[in-house]
Every structure is written in structure tokens, then in C-alpha cells.
Design an enzyme around this catalytic site. Sequence first.
Site, PDB file in Angstrom:
ATOM      1  CD  GLU A 158      -2.597   1.373   2.643  1.00  0.00           C
ATOM      2  OE1 GLU A 158      -2.884   0.113   3.011  1.00  0.00           O
ATOM      3  OE2 GLU A 158      -2.874   2.359   3.430  1.00  0.00           O
ATOM      4  CD  GLU A 163      -3.159   7.408   5.621  1.00  0.00           C
ATOM      5  OE1 GLU A 163      -4.267   6.728   6.081  1.00  0.00           O
ATOM      6  OE2 GLU A 163      -2.168   6.986   5.904  1.00  0.00           O
TER       7      GLU A 163
END
Length: 282
Positions: A158, A163
Site C-alpha cells: 500500500e 492522510e
Amino acid sequence: MKKNMNFWLIPFAVLLSCSEKSYVNNIVVPEPPAPKEYEFSATPSWADEFDYEGLPDTDKWSYDIGGSGWGNNELQYYTEARSENVQVADGLLTITARKETYEGSGYTSTRLISKGKGDFLYGRFEVKAKVPQGRGTWPAAWMLPSDWTYGDWPASGEIDILEHVGYDQDVVHISVHTEAYNHSIGTQKTAFRKIQNATTEFHTFRVDWTPAYIRGFVDDVQLFNFPNEGTGYKVWPFDQKFHWLLNLAVGGDWGGQQGIDEEVYPVQYQVDYVRVYDLLNP
């Protein structure tokens, strides 16, 4: 006799000393090879500038749908092509999370994916975005493997380009997850930085993904570096195709650590553009 012995020992000692010094001075310690530097195309090979009106371009985007918690105990239900949750207008993609009862969940939102429409192996990946404010919000721009060649998460990897969790205002994160390096075993490779006005101004977030490294940048300042250790897929599963995800989660194991401010909803995550630049010298 003693005098003669000293006469012979002195030059021998000098000779030995010079010989040892010469030997030491000729030892050459090689410098480690410099990491290869890569170049990228000057213009994007794949992009969405969001310069149209309506729902996201179906030639580029599909939807993840549902309210299963998505592996993080999130609270939202991701809807499909619902204008209340996603809209393109005024040059921006806007994803809206709402507090409402929908299909058994208490919140709604959107999770866009480019799988099957934009799948990539290496390149420069850039997004310009403004994140929402408020406890419980968890927007992201990230990438997942398109084929899961090495197995389920985290084995196939990933890449998190952006974020932000609302309880930690203006702190942005760039990370990777692999079988060897992930948060579930306390080894995740991540970097974070507090920036000015993440919720009121647009900033650029990018990763340069090459066969040798993944590097992360915020407003063109390098924040993150993850080298390919050359020890196999458990460390480096990043030799397979990945695709984009853009989403706004509510709550969850990370986003909801300090609760949810229900008074802030609806909240908006806005994206100015998404761009991919080809790697030129793989």
C-alpha cells in the site's frame, strides 16, 4: 660488537616503518555506489483536472461501495455516484461526508478508485488537495495493488500519498505498508509534517515511485524515503501495478481515536487535480 648491532638495527627499523606506512596509505576503501536518480516526463500521461461539471469521469473512476468498516472500523457507508457525496464543479472534485442514516450506517461518503481505468507501475503521482477540519474526519489519497499478486493486505503493499486525521490538525502523513513493514506489527514506514492551513488552502502531495525507492513530498519538499532493500516482496512488493484511491472516511481505528465531532458534518474533502507522470529511465 654492541655498537655494530645498533648500526644495523636502526636502518632496518626505519625501513620497516616506511614499508608499513606505505602499505597503510595504499589501502583504498571504496565509496558506496550512489543511488540511481530517475527522471519523469514533463507532462502527465494520465490525469483528471476536474475541469467539467457533474459526477466524476467514468472513464477514469469507479466506486468502492458499502459500509463494512473497511478493515478499520470506519463508520461511513460509501455510496455510488450519489451527488450528495461526490460532485465535480468549479474545477474541483468535492467528496462530502454527511451525518445521515443510510443502509444501516450513520454517515455517508465516497471512495473513488481508478482500478481498471488507471493502473500504474512506477511514476510520479501527484494530487493537489484541501482536507476537511474536525475530529473524526480521515481523508486520503493513496494507492493499492490492482492484482494482489503477493496476497491480501499487507503482503501486496500500500502507498499512502496523503492522510490527515481531524484530531491532529494540519499534520499530514506519507507512508507505505508491506508484509515486513506495517502498523499491525509496529514496523510501519511513515513520515509526517505539520503544515500551514491544510484545511483552508490547497497543497500538493506526491510520491516518486521507482524500482529503487519511493520518495514522498509535500509542496515539493521531500518528507519520506523508502529504499528497495533488494530482499524480496515481503519488503518490496512494489514491482506490480497499483491504482488510485480518493476517499473521506469517518471515524475508524485511527481517524476516530479521539472521538467524532458530530457538529462539524457535513464536511468536504476537495481535490484540484490528480496527475501521473511516466518514469523515463527505468
